[in-house]
Design an enzyme around this catalytic site. Structure first.
Site, PDB file in Angstrom:
ATOM      1  N   ARG A 160     -11.757  48.435 100.748  1.00  0.00           N
ATOM      2  CA  ARG A 160     -11.822  46.833 100.336  1.00  0.00           C
ATOM      3  C   ARG A 160     -13.261  46.487 101.124  1.00  0.00           C
ATOM      4  O   ARG A 160     -14.006  45.719 100.530  1.00  0.00           O
ATOM      5  CB  ARG A 160     -10.860  46.125 101.033  1.00  0.00           C
ATOM      6  CG  ARG A 160      -9.563  46.512 100.032  1.00  0.00           C
ATOM      7  CD  ARG A 160      -8.239  45.730 100.823  1.00  0.00           C
ATOM      8  NE  ARG A 160      -7.942  46.545 102.252  1.00  0.00           N
ATOM      9  CZ  ARG A 160      -6.736  47.172 102.570  1.00  0.00           C
ATOM     10  NH1 ARG A 160      -5.908  47.136 101.915  1.00  0.00           N
ATOM     11  NH2 ARG A 160      -6.700  47.790 103.423  1.00  0.00           N
ATOM     12  N   THR A 181     -12.829  60.108 100.151  1.00  0.00           N
ATOM     13  CA  THR A 181     -12.008  61.153 100.018  1.00  0.00           C
ATOM     14  C   THR A 181     -11.818  61.616  98.465  1.00  0.00           C
ATOM     15  O   THR A 181     -11.651  62.447  98.245  1.00  0.00           O
ATOM     16  CB  THR A 181     -10.557  60.996 100.528  1.00  0.00           C
ATOM     17  OG1 THR A 181     -10.148  59.610 100.198  1.00  0.00           O
ATOM     18  CG2 THR A 181     -10.532  61.216 102.104  1.00  0.00           C
ATOM     19  N   ARG A 240     -14.827  51.923 113.822  1.00  0.00           N
ATOM     20  CA  ARG A 240     -14.087  52.060 115.223  1.00  0.00           C
ATOM     21  C   ARG A 240     -14.797  52.909 116.032  1.00  0.00           C
ATOM     22  O   ARG A 240     -15.284  53.874 115.464  1.00  0.00           O
ATOM     23  CB  ARG A 240     -13.093  52.621 115.101  1.00  0.00           C
ATOM     24  CG  ARG A 240     -11.213  51.752 114.781  1.00  0.00           C
ATOM     25  CD  ARG A 240     -11.302  50.872 115.903  1.00  0.00           C
ATOM     26  NE  ARG A 240     -10.130  50.111 115.630  1.00  0.00           N
ATOM     27  CZ  ARG A 240     -10.252  48.557 115.055  1.00  0.00           C
ATOM     28  NH1 ARG A 240     -11.213  48.351 114.416  1.00  0.00           N
ATOM     29  NH2 ARG A 240      -8.885  47.952 114.775  1.00  0.00           N
ATOM     30  N   GLU A 269     -14.958  51.625 124.526  1.00  0.00           N
ATOM     31  CA  GLU A 269     -15.425  50.112 124.625  1.00  0.00           C
ATOM     32  C   GLU A 269     -14.356  49.387 125.314  1.00  0.00           C
ATOM     33  O   GLU A 269     -13.141  49.713 125.439  1.00  0.00           O
ATOM     34  CB  GLU A 269     -15.552  49.373 123.141  1.00  0.00           C
ATOM     35  CG  GLU A 269     -14.365  49.312 122.360  1.00  0.00           C
ATOM     36  CD  GLU A 269     -14.518  48.549 121.112  1.00  0.00           C
ATOM     37  OE1 GLU A 269     -15.609  49.126 120.250  1.00  0.00           O
ATOM     38  OE2 GLU A 269     -13.728  47.842 120.670  1.00  0.00           O
ATOM     39  N   HIS A 287     -17.762  44.040 119.092  1.00  0.00           N
ATOM     40  CA  HIS A 287     -16.604  44.246 118.391  1.00  0.00           C
ATOM     41  C   HIS A 287     -16.125  42.861 117.932  1.00  0.00           C
ATOM     42  O   HIS A 287     -15.045  42.249 118.056  1.00  0.00           O
ATOM     43  CB  HIS A 287     -15.443  44.632 119.146  1.00  0.00           C
ATOM     44  CG  HIS A 287     -14.333  45.320 118.136  1.00  0.00           C
ATOM     45  ND1 HIS A 287     -13.651  46.388 118.632  1.00  0.00           N
ATOM     46  CD2 HIS A 287     -13.863  45.057 117.007  1.00  0.00           C
ATOM     47  CE1 HIS A 287     -12.829  46.748 117.485  1.00  0.00           C
ATOM     48  NE2 HIS A 287     -12.779  45.942 116.544  1.00  0.00           N
TER      49      HIS A 287
HETATM   50  C1  DGY Z   1      -9.629  44.672 112.935  1.00  0.00           C
HETATM   51  O1  DGY Z   1      -9.151  43.953 112.243  1.00  0.00           O
HETATM   52  O2  DGY Z   1      -9.345  45.997 112.876  1.00  0.00           O
HETATM   53  C2  DGY Z   1     -10.871  44.516 113.947  1.00  0.00           C
HETATM   54  O3  DGY Z   1     -11.625  45.612 114.373  1.00  0.00           O
HETATM   55  C3  DGY Z   1     -10.256  43.570 115.033  1.00  0.00           C
HETATM   56  O4  DGY Z   1      -9.602  44.158 115.937  1.00  0.00           O
END
Ligand code: DGY
Length: 330
Positions: A160, A181, A240, A269, A287
């Site tokens: 998305r 994938t 991430r 982090e 982040h």
């Molecule tokens: C998420 O929504 O996964 C963002 O990284 C905030 O943690």
């Protein structure tokens, strides 16, 4: 306000005060409204007394926490990512686990373009230079950066958020290729071209990584992948920490094997690989890709809806572990 008979809910990090007031009207609340990150033992202790919890990406919900939380029915993450949950352990214990998809797609996609533009057009570097008083005269080739328009953007992870990034890239007259994938239906691709990851890394002028963090995506972009990229390319990571091998990225940026990077997430982090701090060609944010006032409120509200439904015995809309439903705690 009496809390007698109300379900007990833990909120592990600070959220907007108006939301806390709403929660207090329904639940006996155990809220952590300072800036303190709960140490694991305290998190476990608070959840041990709770019927439900609003949790965040910084809270590790694992076997030890769940085993001690005998009446916990739901952990509602205020995040779309849920790598902080041991989902199998949640299911084993009959604890419903939920996240907050969709509501953050557009804000995260905006941030992807912000990082891409900032890194490609050298915004951080030129602003630091200007603020330091170095600007004495205009120069023809000063801070010459890379174009977006007319270039190819490679998006790794065409979910998305990846697709929301692609829509913005089209507005910048970019061609979009993606790796995932499997190939998506043509109406979902919306003009983007599916290629393998290696082909994408070779072809793309700039690359955005937007995949969930799983054992299979750990160091998805490492030294070998960076070596395939064009030396003029920008790499953006908002997925991430751990999806990109930060040490390999520092080396590639330092050695000029990659033009620049825009990063919102990091391995370990909030600790940063110190190499990043020595480099001018990396733009970093802490982040915050989904952090707009409206989106953070929408995320918290969706998590509150998941929590309320689970505590009322209704199936929450964003249930991550449907197998837990039949064994949920009553
Ligand atoms: C998420 O929504 O996964 C963002 O990284 C905030 O943690």
């Amino acid at each position: 306000m009496s809390t007698a008979g109300k379900p007990r809910v833990a909120v592990t990090r600070r959220i907007y005060p108006s939301l806390i007031e709403e929660l207090k009207s329904v639940y006996a609340l155990d809220d952590n409204q300072g800036d303190r990150l709960l140490p694991p033992e305290e998190l476990a202790r608070r959840l041990a007394a709770a019927d439900g919890a609003l949790t965040f990406a910084t809270d590790r919900i694992d076997e030890a926490v769940l085993a001690a939380a005998a009446k916990l029915k739901v952990v509602a993450n205020v995040a779309v990512g849920f790598n902080n949950f041991d989902l199998a352990a949640c299911t084993r214990h009959g604890v419903l686990a939920t996240n907050t998809p969709e509501v953050l797609n557009e804000s995260v996609a905006d941030h992807a373009l912000a990082l891409l533009l900032a890194a490609a057009r050298r915004l951080g570097e030129s602003e630091r230079w200007l603020r330091a008083g170095h600007w004495k005269r205009w120069e023809f080739d000063q801070f010459a950066g890379a174009d977006l328009h007319g270039r190819t953007l490679g998006i790794i992870g065409f979910g998305r958020i990846g697709r929301a990034i692609a829509r913005r890239a089209a507005g910048f007259s970019m061609r979009v290729i993606y790796a995932d994938t499997a190939r998506l239906p043509a109406d979902v691709e919306a003009g983007a071209q599916w290629v393998g990851k290696e082909e994408l890394l070779r072809q793309a002028d700039h690359v955005v990584v937007m995949v969930p963090y799983l054992p299979s995506t750990h160091h998805l972009i490492g030294a070998a992948e960076l070596a395939l990229m064009k030396p003029t390319a920008v790499l953006v990571n908002l997925a991430r920490g751990g999806v990109v091998d930060d040490a390999a990225l520092v080396r590639a940026l330092r050695d000029g094997r990659l033009a620049a990077a825009g990063l919102d997430v990091f391995e370990n982090e909030p600790q940063l690989n110190p190499g990043f701090l020595e480099l001018e060609n990396v733009v970093m944010t802490p982040h915050i890709a989904s952090s707009t006032q409206a989106t953070r409120e929408a995320m918290a509200r969706l998590a509150m809806r998941n929590l309320a439904d689970a505590l009322a015995g209704r199936r929450p809309p964003c249930l991550l572990n449907p197998d837990a439903w039949d064994r949920r705690r009553q």
